[in-house]
Scaffold this motif. Structure first.
Motif, PDB file in Angstrom:
ATOM      1  N   ALA A  19       3.870   0.971  -9.815  1.00 52.51           N
ATOM      2  CA  ALA A  19       3.262  -0.245 -10.364  1.00 52.51           C
ATOM      3  C   ALA A  19       2.317   0.097 -11.518  1.00 52.51           C
ATOM      4  O   ALA A  19       2.419  -0.479 -12.614  1.00 52.51           O
ATOM      5  N   MET A  20       1.413   1.018 -11.280  1.00 50.86           N
ATOM      6  CA  MET A  20       0.464   1.383 -12.328  1.00 50.86           C
ATOM      7  C   MET A  20       1.177   2.017 -13.513  1.00 50.86           C
ATOM      8  O   MET A  20       0.807   1.778 -14.672  1.00 50.86           O
ATOM      9  N   ASN A  21       2.213   2.804 -13.247  1.00 53.08           N
ATOM     10  CA  ASN A  21       2.961   3.427 -14.335  1.00 53.08           C
ATOM     11  C   ASN A  21       3.622   2.380 -15.213  1.00 53.08           C
ATOM     12  O   ASN A  21       3.639   2.494 -16.444  1.00 53.08           O
ATOM     13  N   SER A  22       4.187   1.332 -14.598  1.00 47.61           N
ATOM     14  CA  SER A  22       4.858   0.303 -15.399  1.00 47.61           C
ATOM     15  C   SER A  22       3.860  -0.429 -16.290  1.00 47.61           C
ATOM     16  O   SER A  22       4.152  -0.718 -17.457  1.00 47.61           O
ATOM     17  N   TYR A  23       2.692  -0.746 -15.772  1.00 48.84           N
ATOM     18  CA  TYR A  23       1.682  -1.438 -16.598  1.00 48.84           C
ATOM     19  C   TYR A  23       1.186  -0.534 -17.727  1.00 48.84           C
ATOM     20  O   TYR A  23       0.940  -1.011 -18.847  1.00 48.84           O
ATOM     21  N   ARG A  24       1.055   0.753 -17.448  1.00 51.01           N
ATOM     22  CA  ARG A  24       0.649   1.677 -18.522  1.00 51.01           C
ATOM     23  C   ARG A  24       1.708   1.716 -19.623  1.00 51.01           C
ATOM     24  O   ARG A  24       1.367   1.794 -20.808  1.00 51.01           O
ATOM     25  N   TRP A  25       2.983   1.686 -19.222  1.00 48.15           N
ATOM     26  CA  TRP A  25       4.048   1.698 -20.218  1.00 48.15           C
ATOM     27  C   TRP A  25       3.997   0.447 -21.098  1.00 48.15           C
ATOM     28  O   TRP A  25       4.098   0.533 -22.329  1.00 48.15           O
ATOM     29  N   PHE A  26       3.823  -0.716 -20.476  1.00 49.05           N
ATOM     30  CA  PHE A  26       3.736  -1.940 -21.274  1.00 49.05           C
ATOM     31  C   PHE A  26       2.513  -1.908 -22.184  1.00 49.05           C
ATOM     32  O   PHE A  26       2.562  -2.389 -23.326  1.00 49.05           O
ATOM     33  N   ALA A  27       1.424  -1.333 -21.683  1.00 53.97           N
ATOM     34  CA  ALA A  27       0.193  -1.295 -22.476  1.00 53.97           C
ATOM     35  C   ALA A  27       0.350  -0.453 -23.747  1.00 53.97           C
ATOM     36  O   ALA A  27      -0.353  -0.688 -24.740  1.00 53.97           O
ATOM     37  N   LYS A  28       1.269   0.513 -23.734  1.00 54.11           N
ATOM     38  CA  LYS A  28       1.488   1.343 -24.922  1.00 54.11           C
ATOM     39  C   LYS A  28       1.958   0.520 -26.116  1.00 54.11           C
ATOM     40  O   LYS A  28       1.832   0.952 -27.265  1.00 54.11           O
ATOM     41  N   TYR A  29       2.521  -0.661 -25.849  1.00 56.40           N
ATOM     42  CA  TYR A  29       3.087  -1.490 -26.916  1.00 56.40           C
ATOM     43  C   TYR A  29       2.145  -2.602 -27.376  1.00 56.40           C
ATOM     44  O   TYR A  29       2.530  -3.452 -28.182  1.00 56.40           O
ATOM     45  N   MET A  30       0.905  -2.592 -26.865  1.00 55.97           N
ATOM     46  CA  MET A  30      -0.087  -3.531 -27.421  1.00 55.97           C
ATOM     47  C   MET A  30      -0.351  -3.161 -28.880  1.00 55.97           C
ATOM     48  O   MET A  30      -0.311  -1.984 -29.249  1.00 55.97           O
ATOM     49  N   ASN A  31      -0.631  -4.151 -29.717  1.00 57.97           N
ATOM     50  CA  ASN A  31      -0.845  -3.877 -31.136  1.00 57.97           C
ATOM     51  C   ASN A  31      -1.776  -4.933 -31.726  1.00 57.97           C
ATOM     52  O   ASN A  31      -1.860  -6.062 -31.214  1.00 57.97           O
ATOM     53  N   PRO A  32      -2.499  -4.600 -32.779  1.00 57.91           N
ATOM     54  CA  PRO A  32      -3.471  -5.546 -33.348  1.00 57.91           C
ATOM     55  C   PRO A  32      -2.832  -6.766 -34.000  1.00 57.91           C
ATOM     56  O   PRO A  32      -3.500  -7.783 -34.184  1.00 57.91           O
ATOM     57  N   ASP A  33      -1.548  -6.693 -34.328  1.00 63.33           N
ATOM     58  CA  ASP A  33      -0.880  -7.828 -34.952  1.00 63.33           C
ATOM     59  C   ASP A  33      -0.264  -8.788 -33.933  1.00 63.33           C
ATOM     60  O   ASP A  33       0.327  -9.790 -34.315  1.00 63.33           O
ATOM     61  N   TYR A  34      -0.400  -8.471 -32.684  1.00 58.69           N
ATOM     62  CA  TYR A  34       0.129  -9.298 -31.587  1.00 58.69           C
ATOM     63  C   TYR A  34       1.626  -9.569 -31.739  1.00 58.69           C
ATOM     64  O   TYR A  34       2.100 -10.672 -31.541  1.00 58.69           O
ATOM     65  N   LYS A  35       2.324  -8.496 -32.070  1.00 60.64           N
ATOM     66  CA  LYS A  35       3.775  -8.542 -31.982  1.00 60.64           C
ATOM     67  C   LYS A  35       4.160  -8.351 -30.517  1.00 60.64           C
ATOM     68  O   LYS A  35       3.478  -7.636 -29.780  1.00 60.64           O
ATOM     69  N   PRO A  36       5.223  -8.985 -30.058  1.00 64.01           N
ATOM     70  CA  PRO A  36       5.504  -9.003 -28.616  1.00 64.01           C
ATOM     71  C   PRO A  36       5.786  -7.628 -28.020  1.00 64.01           C
ATOM     72  O   PRO A  36       6.388  -6.760 -28.658  1.00 64.01           O
ATOM     73  N   GLY A  60       0.790  -1.222   0.000  1.00 69.07           N
ATOM     74  CA  GLY A  60       0.000   0.000   0.000  1.00 69.07           C
ATOM     75  C   GLY A  60       0.822   1.270   0.000  1.00 69.07           C
ATOM     76  O   GLY A  60       0.276   2.355   0.247  1.00 69.07           O
ATOM     77  N   ASP A  61       2.115   1.182  -0.265  1.00 65.28           N
ATOM     78  CA  ASP A  61       2.940   2.384  -0.291  1.00 65.28           C
ATOM     79  C   ASP A  61       2.515   3.282  -1.449  1.00 65.28           C
ATOM     80  O   ASP A  61       2.329   2.824  -2.579  1.00 65.28           O
ATOM     81  N   ARG A  62       2.423   4.568  -1.176  1.00 68.31           N
ATOM     82  CA  ARG A  62       1.905   5.515  -2.179  1.00 68.31           C
ATOM     83  C   ARG A  62       2.796   5.547  -3.424  1.00 68.31           C
ATOM     84  O   ARG A  62       2.295   5.516  -4.562  1.00 68.31           O
ATOM     85  N   VAL A  63       4.108   5.617  -3.252  1.00 69.86           N
ATOM     86  CA  VAL A  63       5.013   5.667  -4.394  1.00 69.86           C
ATOM     87  C   VAL A  63       5.077   4.302  -5.072  1.00 69.86           C
ATOM     88  O   VAL A  63       5.126   4.211  -6.300  1.00 69.86           O
ATOM     89  N   GLY A  64       5.061   3.241  -4.281  1.00 74.61           N
ATOM     90  CA  GLY A  64       5.068   1.900  -4.852  1.00 74.61           C
ATOM     91  C   GLY A  64       3.889   1.655  -5.767  1.00 74.61           C
ATOM     92  O   GLY A  64       4.035   1.100  -6.869  1.00 74.61           O
ATOM     93  N   ASN A  65       2.706   2.072  -5.342  1.00 75.10           N
ATOM     94  CA  ASN A  65       1.516   1.883  -6.179  1.00 75.10           C
ATOM     95  C   ASN A  65       1.573   2.745  -7.434  1.00 75.10           C
ATOM     96  O   ASN A  65       1.139   2.312  -8.512  1.00 75.10           O
ATOM     97  N   GLN A  66       2.097   3.952  -7.316  1.00 74.93           N
ATOM     98  CA  GLN A  66       2.238   4.790  -8.512  1.00 74.93           C
ATOM     99  C   GLN A  66       3.190   4.144  -9.514  1.00 74.93           C
ATOM    100  O   GLN A  66       2.933   4.163 -10.726  1.00 74.93           O
TER     101      GLN A  66
END
Length: 419
Positions: free
Chosen positions: A337-354, A329-335
């Motif tokens: 965590a969510m930031n890292s998932y948002r970064w990975f999500a930027k690389y989603m693509n319709p061709d399912y390249k990794p 529940g650490d405030r910076v830790g949670n920020q």
């Protein structure tokens, strides 16, 4: 403690520490391996006796800096302390995982200290014939701040405590020197002025040349009454504007560090009959949570180790430490965590390249790794565990598209046998 936490970085670290303690207690290692004791305040201390030679190291971090300290004594009780200061957001070209800048500083680079006009020599244990004073380390203590307790003189003339710690929010590390007069007479204590600057090659520096400065605070000569203490300090700082450095207050920086340590350690307490287990968990929790860097790409957790900063990975962050932050529940830790998932999500693509295995250099570059389903499986597992443990519907809605995409990627990689 829930079983799923075993898969976090914090418990991986914790179990390694516990195993070392346990082996020493069982006699599987030489007796000298069992050198640390647990203090009442939760810190650990090495009271130096005859278990020498020995060297060790520790890493501490703030939002803009990491401080890696290697320390030890040889068989003649001669001490050595080496500080490597890492600046994750000051970078060189071309962009890469390890293109942050870092510099190491040795004891022989410190400003010179004098006690009653006699040079304090950190390289010798006993006072020399040339009028120098030796430096004898008695104890080393850790709890987010490294404290080195020493003395000089025969009989003891002065006690000297050194404190090393990173700034919480500035690209800077601090080393304090606290002198206490143990004699019955006044002493004159002095520290020479020092300001040493190194500038990186502008043609290879990102944006502009970076300066790393080692400097003194409170230099000069002072009268120290019997039984009283005075403090000097040395800073290690990175800046792009060396001509305009903000004022540095070592005591304020230390207080902010103490408060951040307390904030990290307050929640998620492990209480068992085993003090070693409880203490190891607290230290692992601190190390896992302090190692978060405030980059231009947002908060990014990094394993450190002089190599991995201002970046995120599908294993270390997405799978391992992020689910732990949901429990902590650490405030910076949670920020982060969510930031890292948002970064990975930027690389989603319709061709399912990794999706890249890691996003480095504050988000300006990537490392694509193997490109198989492993990274996507780790992201899907970590994001789903984080969402479940965090229990926040808004965060879950943000994470769900990433989870679905990574699971579909993995499904498309299955062979006819279901592997």
């Amino acid at each position: 403690m829930k079983r799923n936490l075993i898969h976090t970085m914090v418990l991986t670290t914790c179990m390694g520490i516990i195993q070392s303690f346990s082996y020493a207690q069982q006699g599987a290692l030489p007796k000298q391996a069992d050198r640390w004791s647990i203090e009442d305040n939760g810190s650990i201390s090495w009271s130096i006796k005859n278990e020498l030679p020995h060297t060790d190291h520790i890493e501490m971090a703030g939002e803009k800096v990491a401080l890696w300290v290697e320390y030890g004594l040889d068989s003649n009780r001669k001490s050595k302390i080496s500080r490597t200061v890492v600046f994750p957001t000051f970078r060189m070209l071309p962009d890469g995982t390890r293109t942050h800048i870092s510099y190491s500083f040795q004891d022989n680079e410190l400003p010179r200290f004098y006690i009653n006009n006699r040079l304090l020599d950190f390289s010798i244990e006993k006072s020399g014939k040339s009028g120098t004073l030796g430096y004898s380390i008695k104890k080393i203590n850790h709890k987010g701040i490294m404290k080195v307790s020493a003395e000089t003189g025969m009989p003891v003339l002065t006690e000297i405590e050194r404190e090393l710690f990173p700034s919480v929010d500035r690209p800077m590390a601090i080393e304090k020197f606290i002198f206490t007069n143990k004699s019955d007479k006044d002493q004159t204590i002095s520290m020479e002025y020092l300001r040493r600057e190194v500038r990186t090659d502008p043609s290879k520096s990102k944006v502009q040349s970076h300066s790393v400065i080692m400097g003194t605070i409170g230099e000069g000569s002072r009268l120290l009454k019997a039984g009283k203490s005075i403090t000097f300090a040395v800073y290690y700082l990175a800046t792009d504007t060396p001509q305009n450095i903000e004022a540095i207050n070592p005591d304020l920086e230390e207080q902010k560090r103490v408060e951040r340590i307390a904030e990290i350690q307050a929640p998620l307490k492990l209480e068992t009959p085993d003090d070693i287990l409880n203490t190891a968990f607290e230290f692992a929790k601190l190390r896992a949570t302090e190692s978060i860097y405030k980059t231009k790409g947002g908060y990014m957790h990094g394993p450190g180790g002089l190599a991995y900063y201002a970046a995120i990975w599908a294993n270390d962050q997405a799978e391992y430490v992020n689910p732990f932050f949901a429990f902590l529940g650490d405030r910076v830790g949670n920020q982060s965590a969510m930031n890292s998932y948002r970064w990975f999500a930027k690389y989603m693509n319709p061709d399912y390249k990794p999706i890249p295995s890691s996003i480095v250099a504050e988000g300006d570059a990537v490392w694509k790794g193997a490109g198989d389903r492993g990274d996507q499986a780790m992201i899907a597992y970590g994001a789903s565990r984080y969402a479940l443990a965090n229990g926040n519907i808004d965060s879950a809605r943000v994470l769900w598209p990433l989870i679905e995409w990574c699971l579909e990627f993995s499904r498309r990689k299955m062979n006819n046998e279901g592997w």
